[in-house]
Design an enzyme around this catalytic site. Structure first.
Site, mmCIF file in Angstrom:
data_model
loop_
_atom_site.group_PDB
_atom_site.id
_atom_site.type_symbol
_atom_site.label_atom_id
_atom_site.label_comp_id
_atom_site.label_asym_id
_atom_site.label_seq_id
_atom_site.Cartn_x
_atom_site.Cartn_y
_atom_site.Cartn_z
ATOM 1 N N GLY A 1 -7.108 -28.260 -11.479
ATOM 2 C CA GLY A 1 -8.282 -28.440 -10.473
ATOM 3 C C GLY A 1 -9.836 -29.424 -11.148
ATOM 4 O O GLY A 1 -10.301 -30.243 -10.251
ATOM 5 N N SER B 1 -2.330 -26.493 -13.352
ATOM 6 C CA SER B 1 -3.403 -25.708 -14.912
ATOM 7 C C SER B 1 -5.310 -26.205 -14.768
ATOM 8 O O SER B 1 -4.953 -26.637 -13.511
ATOM 9 C CB SER B 1 -2.713 -26.936 -16.145
ATOM 10 O OG SER B 1 -3.592 -28.301 -15.742
ATOM 11 N N LYS B 2 -6.112 -25.912 -15.314
ATOM 12 C CA LYS B 2 -7.255 -25.489 -15.136
ATOM 13 C C LYS B 2 -7.011 -26.901 -14.735
ATOM 14 O O LYS B 2 -8.131 -27.219 -14.453
ATOM 15 C CB LYS B 2 -7.955 -24.859 -16.057
ATOM 16 C CG LYS B 2 -9.313 -25.542 -16.394
ATOM 17 C CD LYS B 2 -9.849 -24.732 -17.380
ATOM 18 C CE LYS B 2 -10.309 -25.277 -18.560
ATOM 19 N NZ LYS B 2 -12.105 -26.583 -17.861
ATOM 20 N N ARG B 3 -6.686 -28.380 -15.988
ATOM 21 C CA ARG B 3 -6.680 -29.034 -15.194
ATOM 22 C C ARG B 3 -7.134 -29.748 -14.069
ATOM 23 O O ARG B 3 -7.880 -30.876 -13.744
ATOM 24 C CB ARG B 3 -6.370 -30.023 -16.835
ATOM 25 C CG ARG B 3 -7.277 -30.792 -17.466
ATOM 26 C CD ARG B 3 -6.270 -31.236 -18.732
ATOM 27 N NE ARG B 3 -5.925 -30.317 -19.466
ATOM 28 C CZ ARG B 3 -4.405 -30.798 -19.833
ATOM 29 N NH1 ARG B 3 -3.716 -31.053 -19.900
ATOM 30 N NH2 ARG B 3 -4.339 -29.722 -21.066
#
Ligand code: GLU
Length: 502
Positions: free
Chosen positions: A265, A261-263
């Protein structure tokens, strides 16, 4: 005769395109190119509440950056089946919903939000299906007159698919093999919403049929929707031209613990988006591979291996080689762990493969902005000396000394070369350097050694001093290479400045 290969990448513009989405686009692209087919970009924007400003353009720009350009589609030119944005085709879907109504494969449902809340409250795990639809307000429970009345009064309604109670839906997935799902596990999904827009399911199936899509290659998260799509093809009478399905493995976090997920990254310090993205509401900026200094070729190579391998030892693949080697048979079923170290390694290796001139042109803008205008030949020579040490293009900033002399040397570093000070005639050394006309690396090295011997200076100490003078640190390319690059004038200037600070 088998039909022409036509595949599509069909993202919803609900935010920036995730790197996993780029992987889906890439596999579609490779598959189409390998088989001489078409690759289409379709924008699935029927859920108008979830649209995010700028997301569509971001998708287009991302595909352009990585170099997987569709033959047809939004942003890439009109083909035979334009428009390719579903909201622009909005009026074309109702007829199919009505066809399903007329064939008794669908029904009107008038339940309000409150009605549905009540049903959910009264029945644990409620889903609208063959068991429960008798409790709803729909054209199966209301009289024909009342339905006609409600429609005439323009009451809000949706059209739902009418699924059988207990029937096995079977289909073949090119990656997962045979899949069977019983309709008792499914629900009567909405096909046409009260705002007149089709839902994803109806629009997706109709467009795949109309656009003559031969293979649906998409993320695994859509596998649960596939049985419904199979039934839609059947009920609409299109089963004989139903595309083949291939559901790609999920892209997992580096530790394999759930979807990337973006988190992750943000937490682990790597981008999960191809390009930098600024959230239009919060203005929060998420980093992108491009801005971090990745080469699109390296990103493509890395993504290709995220769920596929060629079955050989070869690791480097140009786009053309990927097209040649790609096959759905070599796509894995299991989720693919995202390996950031591998991504960095690919990038460093791709940078090493660039010619000095190509690398110079990629970093030129960065260098000129930071250090002023540069001569192209000089720039190519300079980056050539440090190419092996790049991981990201932006690493050029670590090599500022190639373009700008150090003004104020670091005290700790100076303390390491302080011993040169005693009995060292810096003016004689600077004159010697200034008079250097050698351009040959070995000749430069030999004459430096001669100077040291003639002046009873330890070669090691002198070289260390020279290195700090030229680089500002104790690392970098060889001294003769640096002297050759900077020229005698600049070399002796740096030496004098450094010595003055000892
Ligand atoms: N619109 C869907 C998405 O956003 C596409 C799913 C499909 O390819 O069928 O991923």
């Amino acid at each position: 005769m088998s039909k022409k290969v036509r595949v599509r990448f069909a993202p919803s513009p609900t935010g920036p395109l995730h790197i996993g989405g780029v992987r889906t686009a890439l596999y579609n692209y490779l598959f189409a190119k390998k088989l001489g087919g078409d690759f289409i970009l379709r924008i699935e924007d029927t859920d108008q509440n979830r649209l995010v400003q700028g997301a569509e353009q971001y998708i287009i720009d991302s595909l352009k950056w990585v170099g997987i350009e569709p033959n047809e589609g939004v942003g890439f030119g009109d083909g035979q089946f334009a428009p390719y944005r579903q909201s622009d085709r909005k009026d074309s879907y109702r007829q199919y919903a009505e066809q399903l109504l007329n064939a008794d494969f669908a029904y009107y449902a008038f339940d309000t939000e409150t009605d549905l809340e009540q049903l959910k409250a009264a029945h644990p795990n409620f889903k609208y299906d063959a068991n429960t639809r008798s409790k709803g307000k729909n054209s199966l429970t209301l009289s024909a007159d009342e339905v006609a009345q409600r429609l005439a009064n323009k009451e809000h309604y949706v059209i739902r698919i009418k699924l059988p109670l207990d029937e096995d839906v079977k289909f073949h997935d090119e990656i997962r093999g045979h899949v069977t799902v019983n309709t008792s596990q499914m629900d009567d999904k909405v096909l046409l919403k009260s705002d007149g827009m089709p839902t994803y399911h109806l629009a997706n199936v109709c467009d795949d049929y109309i656009m003559q899509i031969s293979h649906v290659i998409r993320g695994e998260e859509w596998l649960p929707s596939a049985p419904l799509h199979v039934l839609l093809y059947r009920y609409l009478g299109w089963e004989s031209s139903m595309p083949k399905f291939a559901h790609l493995p999920v892209v997992l976090k580096p530790d394999g613990n759930g979807k990337l997920s973006k988190r992750d990254g943000d937490r682990l310090g790597f981008p999960v988006f191809p390009l930098e993205w600024t959230d239009p509401i919060s203005n929060e900026i998420s980093s992108g591979y491009k801005q971090k200094g990745y080469l699109p070729e390296a990103v493509l190579n890395m993504l290709a291996f995220l769920g596929w391998n060629p079955g050989t030892e070869q690791e480097f693949f140009s786009k053309e080689e990927l097209i040649e080697a790609f096959s759905i048979d070599n796509i894995h079923k299991a989720g693919a762990k995202f390996d950031f170290e591998k991504a960095k390694w690919f990038n460093a290796e791709y940078i090493k493969k660039l010619s000095d001139e190509a690398l110079a042109s990629l970093v030129k803008e960065m260098v000129c902005t930071k250090f002023g205008n540069q001569d192209d030949t000089y720039l190519a020579k300079a980056v050539g000396l440090v190419k092996e040490r790049f991981v990201f293009l932006n690493d050029i900033e670590l090599f500022g000394y190639l373009f700008q002399a150090t003004e104020k040397y670091d005290a700790t570093i100076l303390s390491k070369i302080n011993n040169i000070k005693e009995n060292f005639n810096v003016d004689a050394f600077a004159d010697f350097l200034q008079q250097q006309t050698n351009t040959d690396l070995i000749a430069i090295e030999t004459s430096l050694k001669e100077f040291a011997t003639n002046n009873t200076i330890k070669v090691g100490d002198m070289m260390k001093f020279l290195r700090v003078s030229l680089v500002g640190e104790l690392s970098g390319p060889t001294i003769p290479e640096l002297i050759q690059l900077f020229g005698s004038e600049e070399t002796s200037k740096r030496v004098k400045n450094c010595f003055s600070q000892l």
